[in-house]
Design a protein around this motif. Sequence first.
Motif, PDB file in Angstrom:
ATOM      1  N   HIS A   1      29.752  36.538  41.867  1.00 21.35           N
ATOM      2  CA  HIS A   1      30.292  35.570  42.843  1.00 21.35           C
ATOM      3  C   HIS A   1      29.522  35.652  44.165  1.00 21.35           C
ATOM      4  CE1 HIS A   1      33.403  34.267  40.277  1.00 21.35           C
ATOM      5  NE2 HIS A   1      34.425  34.999  40.695  1.00 21.35           N
TER       6      HIS A   1
ATOM      7  N   LEU B   1      36.767  38.520  46.794  1.00 14.85           N
ATOM      8  CA  LEU B   1      35.793  37.906  47.691  1.00 14.85           C
ATOM      9  C   LEU B   1      36.498  37.194  48.852  1.00 14.85           C
ATOM     10  CD1 LEU B   1      32.905  37.274  48.383  1.00 14.85           C
ATOM     11  CD2 LEU B   1      32.914  35.434  46.682  1.00 14.85           C
ATOM     12  N   ALA B   2      37.593  36.494  48.559  1.00 15.68           N
ATOM     13  CA  ALA B   2      38.359  35.836  49.635  1.00 15.68           C
ATOM     14  C   ALA B   2      38.859  36.891  50.628  1.00 15.68           C
ATOM     15  CB  ALA B   2      39.524  35.043  49.051  1.00 15.68           C
ATOM     16  N   ASP B   3      39.262  38.063  50.140  1.00 15.49           N
ATOM     17  CA  ASP B   3      39.688  39.156  51.021  1.00 15.49           C
ATOM     18  C   ASP B   3      38.547  39.639  51.922  1.00 15.49           C
ATOM     19  OD1 ASP B   3      42.349  39.309  50.289  1.00 15.49           O
ATOM     20  OD2 ASP B   3      42.124  41.061  48.996  1.00 15.49           O
TER      21      ASP B   3
ATOM     22  N   GLY C   1      43.886  36.553  41.618  1.00 18.58           N
ATOM     23  CA  GLY C   1      43.511  35.817  42.829  1.00 18.58           C
ATOM     24  C   GLY C   1      44.617  34.961  43.419  1.00 18.58           C
ATOM     25  N   LEU C   2      45.762  34.852  42.747  1.00 19.67           N
ATOM     26  CA  LEU C   2      46.878  34.056  43.301  1.00 19.67           C
ATOM     27  C   LEU C   2      47.244  34.552  44.693  1.00 19.67           C
ATOM     28  CD1 LEU C   2      49.562  33.694  40.445  1.00 19.67           C
ATOM     29  CD2 LEU C   2      48.019  31.930  41.308  1.00 19.67           C
TER      30      LEU C   2
ATOM     31  N   ALA D   1      37.400  36.562  42.479  1.00 24.90           N
ATOM     32  CA  ALA D   1      37.472  35.519  43.514  1.00 24.90           C
ATOM     33  C   ALA D   1      38.462  35.945  44.603  1.00 24.90           C
ATOM     34  CB  ALA D   1      37.888  34.182  42.901  1.00 24.90           C
ATOM     35  N   GLY D   2      39.575  36.544  44.196  1.00 29.43           N
ATOM     36  CA  GLY D   2      40.545  37.049  45.171  1.00 29.43           C
ATOM     37  C   GLY D   2      39.958  38.146  46.043  1.00 29.43           C
TER      38      GLY D   2
ATOM     39  N   ASP E   1      37.335  36.601  36.481  1.00 28.02           N
ATOM     40  CA  ASP E   1      36.831  35.556  37.375  1.00 28.02           C
ATOM     41  C   ASP E   1      37.778  35.389  38.569  1.00 28.02           C
ATOM     42  OD1 ASP E   1      35.699  33.368  38.579  1.00 28.02           O
ATOM     43  OD2 ASP E   1      35.848  32.030  36.853  1.00 28.02           O
ATOM     44  N   THR E   2      39.064  35.136  38.302  1.00 32.35           N
ATOM     45  CA  THR E   2      40.004  34.900  39.398  1.00 32.35           C
ATOM     46  C   THR E   2      40.298  36.179  40.188  1.00 32.35           C
ATOM     47  OG1 THR E   2      42.278  34.226  39.912  1.00 32.35           O
ATOM     48  CG2 THR E   2      41.869  34.896  37.674  1.00 32.35           C
TER      49      THR E   2
END
Lengths: 383, 383
Positions: B27, B372-374, B176-177, B369-370, B365-366
Amino acid sequence: MTKANSTIVIPVLLLGCGGVGRQLLHHIVSCRDLHSKRGLLLRVVGVCDSRSLLLVNDVISKGFEDAFLTEICRIKSSSTSSLSALLDRGHCQFFHDAEVTAKVLEVAGMLGRSTGLSVVDCSASSETMGILKQVIDLGCCVILANKKPLTCEIEDYDKLISNFRRIRFESTVGAGLPVIASVTRVVTSGDPIHRMVGSLSGTLGYVMSEVEDGKLLSEVVLAAKSLGYTEPDPRDDLSGMDVARKALILARLIGWRISMDDIQVESLYPEELGPNSMSTEDFIRTGLSSLDIDLQERVHAASSRGKVLRYVCIIEGSKCQVGLQELPKDSSLGRLRGSDNVVELYSRCYKNSPLVIQGAGAGNDTTAAGVLADIIDVQDLFQ
Amino acid sequence: MTKANSTIVIPVLLLGCGGVGRQLLHHIVSCRDLHSKRGLLLRVVGVCDSRSLLLVNDVISKGFEDAFLTEICRIKSSSTSSLSALLDRGHCQFFHDAEVTAKVLEVAGMLGRSTGLSVVDCSASSETMGILKQVIDLGCCVILANKKPLTCEIEDYDKLISNFRRIRFESTVGAGLPVIASVTRVVTSGDPIHRMVGSLSGTLGYVMSEVEDGKLLSEVVLAAKSLGYTEPDPRDDLSGMDVARKALILARLIGWRISMDDIQVESLYPEELGPNSMSTEDFIRTGLSSLDIDLQERVHAASSRGKVLRYVCIIEGSKCQVGLQELPKDSSLGRLRGSDNVVELYSRCYKNSPLVIQGAGAGNDTTAAGVLADIIDVQDLFQ
């Protein structure tokens, strides 16, 4: 914001003393202990209503005391009272009309770069844009509950979000529901959103689920109006323009460079029943019920196809649409009852089954809570 | 993190090269353009697997090149390959076993306070705790996909979250929710959460909705196992311990000072079928099917009361419970199908109708992604 004994002090200047603004002041006061435990102190240095500004005497180091903030709320809950009524309490300055903007910018200049200042727009005015663009240049953070500045011309929008980390606007869509925060997380993690569907009007959500239960549109709208759930002129809800503004905010958030004119908006009443042709009273007395049969037929037609009718926004492909849609009964949107908001996001990670956020999407309490969460969130910039 | 030409550079050190860690590196590489547009550059300075550390030569100013990060992923996707295989590519240093911790702390000391360093734990190990506590003291940020450090003794937990703004752990609950981010927002806005109910295991969610459709537990678990949806020993899912860890993370997040021992966990198998009494093979061959009738009867009993059976966590009052519960068919949890996760939050603002977050709650994947958002979220601290 400045550190004192490892407490982060966040100066706040509030634009707008309506229901949301007053509720925000209440929340700030009632959260003192909670924030103190987290090393935070919110210092309200100024409060504006539509015509005037009440400013603490010592902007550099003081904030209004809690009793005073409560008094501001009390005074402003009466529509006829002016902030000037508080002048005799001392410790504050009062500015009026033309002086207000200049004074706000002076404060922003003093605090913006040195300690940070959160300028919080809880008004419903399109006239705050001038101030907001300038305070951003002065290093302030901007927190919006007001949708108007985000639905303006794209050039102004670009200016507002030019430093994305200094602006927050959770409460413009779905009140305090974490819609903007979630979309931002998904997008920045490189998971592009290709479809968003949302029921973003508590009023229209309520109306559509009642009509589905067999009631007449006019009956439901009048009942909702008498409970205070609609705008004074129900056409402000039925036109779909409020939903369109929220749709535009979501579309721009995922990078679409569109304007209000690019959104297809389906109004629930025809132009000949609009405000230019008919008074609010006439619309309520005769216009509204003329819409009953048509909507009832559309609901039945949807039902005969095993679907339900919902007033939603759909952002997908190159189209942003707002209006009635037939949706599967067993989807989050199809199951929606009452005034809850729902947003479904589809992305690479949420492809077959969407990421769904649902809950109360209106009300001063939750809207102001969303604004407060934004103020706390943005303070990381200054710790 | 340092600014160069108004780009914020975020140094990252990754612990754990399993599925989530490798996906995170992918990612980071594929988001280069996106992040660059937002003025961000993620600089991966080091990568650890369970035994070794690969470190960029010039820790102060360089990161691994994208081709090299991709090569790390390729090498580590084979379970037998060591990071040392990459040494001959140059521009990097290699440390092994006892040297690893000391070197990580040296890097954290160099970068932590001066430019910031995000130490990202994507391992599944309880042994990273020592490093994590120390890097926090050295001014680093900690991002966790690993649940273990958050479910440890309360004293260690307190230490980890002692600076709440420097730690993020979205991907420990619901992948990632945006569950942790949403709970944090609601709590900091002074809207206390008094009840949380969640279906936090994709596997158990899938199993319960299939059993509800009339299939036998053993049949469903074996099918799920053959599709790779369960752990190698399905008892790791059926014990509920993974859900209990997530429940503990949520309970602590809203301020409960509890430990794993305080959680009532209902296992879907009795002790005599547990790992201490029976091999995985025996459990699958004979033990599993002995559970079929009992569960089927419970599902029927719930159905006769108009309810459905779900494996959930409930955090309410002074109790944190994990196990089977009869829930209304028309609630978010009752309607849940397949492997989606759902969390319902009840607070002052979300009192009658909860705030609901639903979507895919598993998958590399999700989850990545979570994470990376952090990393992006926490960087505000250093802009």
